[in-house]
Write a protein that holds these residues in place. Sequence first.
Motif, PDB file in Angstrom:
ATOM      1  N   GLN A  97       0.764  -1.231  -0.139  1.00 54.54           N
ATOM      2  CA  GLN A  97      -0.036   0.022  -0.188  1.00 54.54           C
ATOM      3  C   GLN A  97       0.792   1.250  -0.010  1.00 54.54           C
ATOM      4  O   GLN A  97       0.445   2.232  -0.459  1.00 54.54           O
ATOM      5  CB  GLN A  97      -1.028   0.145   1.258  1.00 54.54           C
ATOM      6  CG  GLN A  97      -1.724  -1.204   1.337  1.00 54.54           C
ATOM      7  CD  GLN A  97      -2.789  -1.308   0.084  1.00 54.54           C
ATOM      8  OE1 GLN A  97      -3.128  -0.166  -0.289  1.00 54.54           O
ATOM      9  NE2 GLN A  97      -3.068  -2.482  -0.362  1.00 54.54           N
ATOM     10  N   GLN A  98       1.985   1.224   0.492  1.00 53.97           N
ATOM     11  CA  GLN A  98       2.805   2.415   0.771  1.00 53.97           C
ATOM     12  C   GLN A  98       4.375   2.145   0.667  1.00 53.97           C
ATOM     13  O   GLN A  98       4.574   1.048   1.248  1.00 53.97           O
ATOM     14  CB  GLN A  98       2.588   3.125   1.661  1.00 53.97           C
ATOM     15  CG  GLN A  98       2.831   4.327   2.234  1.00 53.97           C
ATOM     16  CD  GLN A  98       2.343   5.034   3.493  1.00 53.97           C
ATOM     17  OE1 GLN A  98       2.499   4.471   4.696  1.00 53.97           O
ATOM     18  NE2 GLN A  98       1.682   6.201   3.161  1.00 53.97           N
TER      19      GLN A  98
ATOM     20  N   THR B  32       3.318   6.291  -2.199  1.00 57.46           N
ATOM     21  CA  THR B  32       2.371   5.385  -3.080  1.00 57.46           C
ATOM     22  C   THR B  32       2.525   5.262  -4.661  1.00 57.46           C
ATOM     23  O   THR B  32       2.284   6.281  -5.206  1.00 57.46           O
ATOM     24  CB  THR B  32       0.950   5.139  -2.574  1.00 57.46           C
ATOM     25  OG1 THR B  32       0.875   4.948  -1.143  1.00 57.46           O
ATOM     26  CG2 THR B  32       0.323   4.075  -3.351  1.00 57.46           C
TER      27      THR B  32
END
Length: 248
Positions: free
Chosen positions: A124-125, A234
């Motif tokens: 996600q990141q 991201t």
Amino acid sequence: MAVTMLLRSLLALLLTTIVLFSHNIKATTITLFNKCEHPVWPGIQASAGKPLLARGGFKLPPNKAYTVRLPPLWSGRFWGRHGCRFDASGRGRCATGDCGGSLFCNGIGGSPPATLAEITLGQQQDFYDVSLVDGYNIAMSILPIRGSGKCSYAGCVSDLNLMCPAGLQVRSNSRVVACKSACFAFNSPRYCCTGSFGNPQSCKPTAYSRIFKAACPRAYSYAYDDPTSIATCTGSNYLLTFCPRHRR
């Protein structure tokens, strides 16, 4: 006949799904750009269990760039070596950041002091930073490209060799070529954040780490310098620059 046609239809659907899925997977890249007036020999060390990239090292002449593709969920560190001399077999030494006397670091980390760029790709990141915890040898920066989120700049663009305290200096031919961390220079729990100092409550900034932080506010100055040093983004590619121009 009907069974054969059904199998062909299922196979075509499967192949279409694979193609669409592969097109949706965005490969992350990091481009290493040398803006120094001298060659830099980047070193790359993957975290445990992650694949080795570019054999762990190569030569990057001034004003040249090299792009590396990062596998999904890859993590590791990059650093710059300078003052290197290697023979035809790739054996030799570097004045700073040496990795076992080899052009290809092959999983070996750089000898401190060396400025580090660290990156961890997440689902996600992504997390990334420039660290002076192992000392300083070359100015470095990381800039995310076309990502989403905060995606802030990280780096140390000041020449710490010009302001390095006497007790931390590494000299070659009468000039300072690197600046040790206080941990590496004095091997004290207070500076290394070990033992009774092994937590953020007891390990605080020191006079030495404050010098690093004042010169490079977007870089790790000591082990627990997280709040002002780690950056996130991201879906980005990254530009890692050696000897970047000054940035406020």
